[in-house]
Enzyme design. Structure first.
Site, PDB file in Angstrom:
ATOM      1  N   SER A 100       0.808  -1.222   0.000  1.00 26.24           N
ATOM      2  CA  SER A 100       0.000   0.000   0.000  1.00 26.24           C
ATOM      3  C   SER A 100       0.842   1.273   0.000  1.00 26.24           C
ATOM      4  CB  SER A 100      -0.949  -0.055   1.199  1.00 26.24           C
ATOM      5  OG  SER A 100      -1.965   0.884   1.055  1.00 26.24           O
TER       6      SER A 100
ATOM      7  N   ASP B  75      -5.363   2.575  -3.760  1.00 28.58           N
ATOM      8  CA  ASP B  75      -6.672   2.576  -3.107  1.00 28.58           C
ATOM      9  C   ASP B  75      -6.910   3.948  -2.479  1.00 28.58           C
ATOM     10  OD1 ASP B  75      -4.757   2.092  -1.159  1.00 28.58           O
ATOM     11  OD2 ASP B  75      -5.985   0.685  -0.010  1.00 28.58           O
TER      12      ASP B  75
END
Ligand code: MG
Length: 430
Positions: A92, A233
């Site tokens: 991430s 994201d």
């Protein structure tokens, strides 16, 4: 070593905490429960190595595997709707030396029950190899990016804006600039070549890491700037005056436009949202986009988000989708006008956040909890939150790193409350 899911799957420093052995075991554990699995990865240097090990485990357990290559996490999440399980090899927003695995089922992150099932298998090493004739097979599919793009375009109107996009050399590089061009925008890119060394900036999109984007939006006369984290994201923004838009402001901006009846936000979100959304039910959750998504599903909410930059639009996906968020923001600014002016309509509530390294978070939190309890009634939904008339303090253990996080909001004494919380935390972690 025991393996534990954090709030976003398994994550750590490659070759120290996240080894090929763990990735192989992870594949075996997933493969012993799920038979059709889709896998993707962000551009991290260790991505192909870990992906290969996970795939090997899946095949050894007898799964059928489809590789969709280097894609954003929200793209993988959408692809996972057609499989039993989706695995994203990513760390991430963490620095380049980290990597890990996020897991999805029918488009949504694993819930705690699914996570515990895999943790149990991993730690007990309870799996069996498929017989030779039952070992799995693997194929590749290159249509996931196109499918994700088409879903977004179907739901978004065209926009004629000048947009500067900083993908941080992460996975968004292969989708966001192209999508915005298809929408009709003039796109200027920064850090939009996938590179697992993250040479342009750290993967976490924050005020401190987006200096180039702020300058570029201003000097190029852009209508806005868009930034993503390593796996896209998340989405953060810069306005047309080159100002970084804080997470709380971005959350409020989306919330007032998306909320009809109910929204979900984590316990560390600014009170500005309560004051702006009259007549909307605001459900507060533990910190972590997984919990926000679960709550949205449970209540049938209109929108959810986290000040970290994770925005969930349930009509599109229950996985935070930085790509859709970028497109939606561009559509809104195109429709409503000057982005900076729109943001200035949202009041600024002073919020201060910080993090302190701590190896034994559990022990530290019990002492912190005792001390904060002296200040007022505590809420223990996640960590310890104390609400006072003129503000609130939240101290909680990070779900992804060995850190204790402090969030403070107060109109008049933000610095004072932060200093007090900092002293308490420092006193307990030493
Ligand atoms: Mg991310």
């Amino acid at each position: 070593m025991s393996v534990k899911f954090g709030s976003s799957g398994i994550r750590g420093i490659v070759s120290e905490e996240i080894t090929p052995q763990i990735a192989l075991d992870f594949g075996l554990a997933i493969g012993s429960i799920y038979h059709e699995v889709v896998i993707g990865r962000d551009p991290r240097v260790s991505g192909k190595m870990l992906e290969s090990a996970v795939v090997c485990g899946l095949l050894a357990a007898g799964s059928k595997v489809v590789k969709i290559g280097m894609v954003p996490t929200p793209t993988l999440a959408i692809a996972s709707r057609n499989f039993d399980c989706g695995i994203m090899v990513t760390a991430s927003h963490n620095p380049a030396e980290y990597n890990g695995m996020k897991v999805f089922k029918k488009g949504m992150s694993f819930d705690s029950k699914d996570q515990e099932e895999i943790e149990h298998l991993l730690n007990e090493k309870k799996w069996s190899f498929a017989k030779w004739e039952k070992t799995g097979n693997v194929s590749e599919n290159g249509t996931a990016l196109r499918e994700h793009t088409d879903i977004i375009l179907k739901n978004i109107k065209n926009a004629k804006l000048k947009v500067v996009v900083d993908c941080g050399c992460g996975a968004a590089s292969v989708i966001t600039p192209y999508l915005l061009r298809e929408m009709g925008c003039q796109v200027i890119t920064l850090n939009s070549q996938p590179d697992g060394h993250f040479p342009g900036r750290e993967p976490e999109p924050m005020d401190e890491t987006l200096g180039s984007l702020k300058i570029m939006v201003k000097t190029a006369g852009g209508d806005l700037g868009i930034a993503h984290d390593g796996d896209a994201d998340r989405m953060m923004a810069v306005d047309n005056q080159g100002r970084f838009v804080t997470g709380d402001k971005m959350l409020a901006f989306f919330a007032v436009r998306e909320a009809k009846k109910t929204i979900a936000v984590p316990v560390d979100t600014s009170r500005v949202i309560d004051d702006l959304l009259d007549g909307v039910k605001i459900s507060r959750t533990k910190v972590g986009d997984v919990y926000v998504a679960e709550e949205l599903k449970r209540i049938g909410g209109d929108f959810g988000g986290e000040p970290s930059g994770a925005w969930i639009f349930p009509g599109i996906s229950l996985c935070p989708d930085g790509i859709y968020a970028a497109a939606r923001l561009v559509e809104l600014v195109n429709r409503e006008g000057d982005f900076g002016d729109l943001l200035d309509d949202i009041p600024d509530y002073p919020v201060k956040r910080g993090a302190f390294p701590c190896s034994d978070r559990h022990k530290a939190m019990s002492g912190i909890s005792r001390q904060l309890g002296k200040l007022g009634a505590i809420n223990t939904l996640d960590g310890v939150r104390v609400d006072m008339e003129d503000g609130w303090v939240l101290v909680r253990p990070s779900g992804t790193e060995p850190k204790i996080r402090i969030t403070v909001e107060s109109m008049n004494r933000c610095d004072e409350l932060y200093k007090m919380a900092e002293d308490i935390v420092k006193g307990e972690i030493k």
